[in-house]
Design a protein around this motif. Sequence first.
Motif, mmCIF file in Angstrom:
data_model
loop_
_atom_site.group_PDB
_atom_site.id
_atom_site.type_symbol
_atom_site.label_atom_id
_atom_site.label_comp_id
_atom_site.label_asym_id
_atom_site.label_seq_id
_atom_site.Cartn_x
_atom_site.Cartn_y
_atom_site.Cartn_z
ATOM 1 N N ALA A 132 0.806 -1.225 0.000
ATOM 2 C CA ALA A 132 0.000 0.000 0.000
ATOM 3 C C ALA A 132 0.837 1.272 0.000
ATOM 4 N N GLY A 133 2.158 1.152 0.141
ATOM 5 C CA GLY A 133 3.021 2.332 0.153
ATOM 6 C C GLY A 133 3.717 2.611 -1.163
ATOM 7 N N GLN A 134 3.385 1.842 -2.196
ATOM 8 C CA GLN A 134 4.044 2.056 -3.481
ATOM 9 C C GLN A 134 3.711 3.441 -4.039
ATOM 10 N N GLY A 135 4.712 4.049 -4.661
ATOM 11 C CA GLY A 135 4.473 5.287 -5.396
ATOM 12 C C GLY A 135 4.624 6.554 -4.588
ATOM 13 N N VAL A 136 4.974 6.451 -3.295
ATOM 14 C CA VAL A 136 5.180 7.658 -2.496
ATOM 15 C C VAL A 136 6.575 7.640 -1.879
ATOM 16 N N GLU A 137 7.089 8.814 -1.594
ATOM 17 C CA GLU A 137 8.438 8.955 -1.039
ATOM 18 C C GLU A 137 8.426 9.278 0.448
ATOM 19 N N HIS A 138 7.262 9.645 0.980
ATOM 20 C CA HIS A 138 7.148 10.021 2.393
ATOM 21 C C HIS A 138 5.946 9.278 2.983
ATOM 22 N N LEU A 139 6.238 8.362 3.916
ATOM 23 C CA LEU A 139 5.228 7.391 4.337
ATOM 24 C C LEU A 139 5.377 7.092 5.821
ATOM 25 N N ASP A 155 12.074 10.491 2.089
ATOM 26 C CA ASP A 155 12.796 10.565 0.811
ATOM 27 C C ASP A 155 13.001 9.179 0.204
ATOM 28 N N GLY A 156 11.989 8.322 0.336
ATOM 29 C CA GLY A 156 12.014 7.014 -0.305
ATOM 30 C C GLY A 156 12.795 5.945 0.415
ATOM 31 N N GLN A 157 13.382 6.272 1.580
ATOM 32 C CA GLN A 157 14.196 5.304 2.315
ATOM 33 C C GLN A 157 13.701 5.163 3.751
ATOM 34 N N LEU A 158 13.935 3.986 4.331
ATOM 35 C CA LEU A 158 13.641 3.798 5.749
ATOM 36 C C LEU A 158 14.438 4.802 6.569
#
Length: 322
Positions: A132-139, A155-158
């Motif tokens: 469900a987190g595909q396509g976003v960089e801030h989650l 920024d797309g990273q843990l």
Amino acid sequence: MEPRSTRVAIGLDLGGTTMRAAVVSERGQIICHLKRPTRAEEGASLVMQRMLDLIRAIITDSPFQLHEIEGIGIGSAGQIDPRSGTVLSATDNLAGWGGMPLAARVQETFGLLVRVDNDANAATWGEKRFGAGQGVEHLICITIGTGIGGGLIVDGQLYHGAKGVAGEIGHLTVKLDGLPCNCGSFGCLEAYAAGPAIVARAQDAVRAGAKTALIQMTDNRPEAITVPLIAQAAAAGDPLALQVLQETGRYIGAGLAGLVNVLNPERIVIGGGVAQAGDCLLKPIERTIRARAMPVAVAGLQVVPARLGQEAGVIGAAALLF
């Protein structure tokens, strides 16, 4: 079967009750899967041995040879240093696990590259890559079960923080001088919104004489109340069950609203066993976030259920290698 040109890794999800292992492709597909009881009460050394045995078993079951496997990713309960792959601090359900050099032990046994992270971080990475987190960089991802865990994508990273232990959403303070928490503090979100707290609120209300379908559903045995039963009663319109889940949603939403103001995510993913209660829980969470966070921060914010279910941990752990 996946073609041999496909990259694969082993993902292992280690919890206090169950450990799961899977061979996972770089597209997030599970090729084979095994699970075993953790039996944490037998001690850390035996848990470690069982984990190594499970990895051996999944390698044996796999259609891939050892040299064709990219490595082993492990999502473990507790606070983890992802740089060294060592457990910094154990949770109560994995007593004695603190200080365990997980990456080193597994690497010396199998000779493969090993990545280790907190189990909620692994699940977050799984949802980011394949769910469900595909396509976003801030989650923000939150898992609500026996405890409350979480992970942050920036920024797309843990995002791990200075010591590697960022993302402990369950230990946000939601009530000053509130209930004691397993972490040693007071008033933590986990003490008010994890599974045991939800059940305790329903049980207290039943013992105080509340009229609810939960009485019939448990043959008038409050000790038999569970979160799935509360969710079932709420879905049927039971006022007490709805009230309990709405209160839970307000606590979770209040905690997440603070994170929204700090981190300004594009999306919040809500998972874990308790989240199976569906809209009876998710809607009060979202309403509270939107009511309490800054308007600019919630403009365009999406609040969605997790997609990978119980497999998020093993898929995300394997994805640490890709």
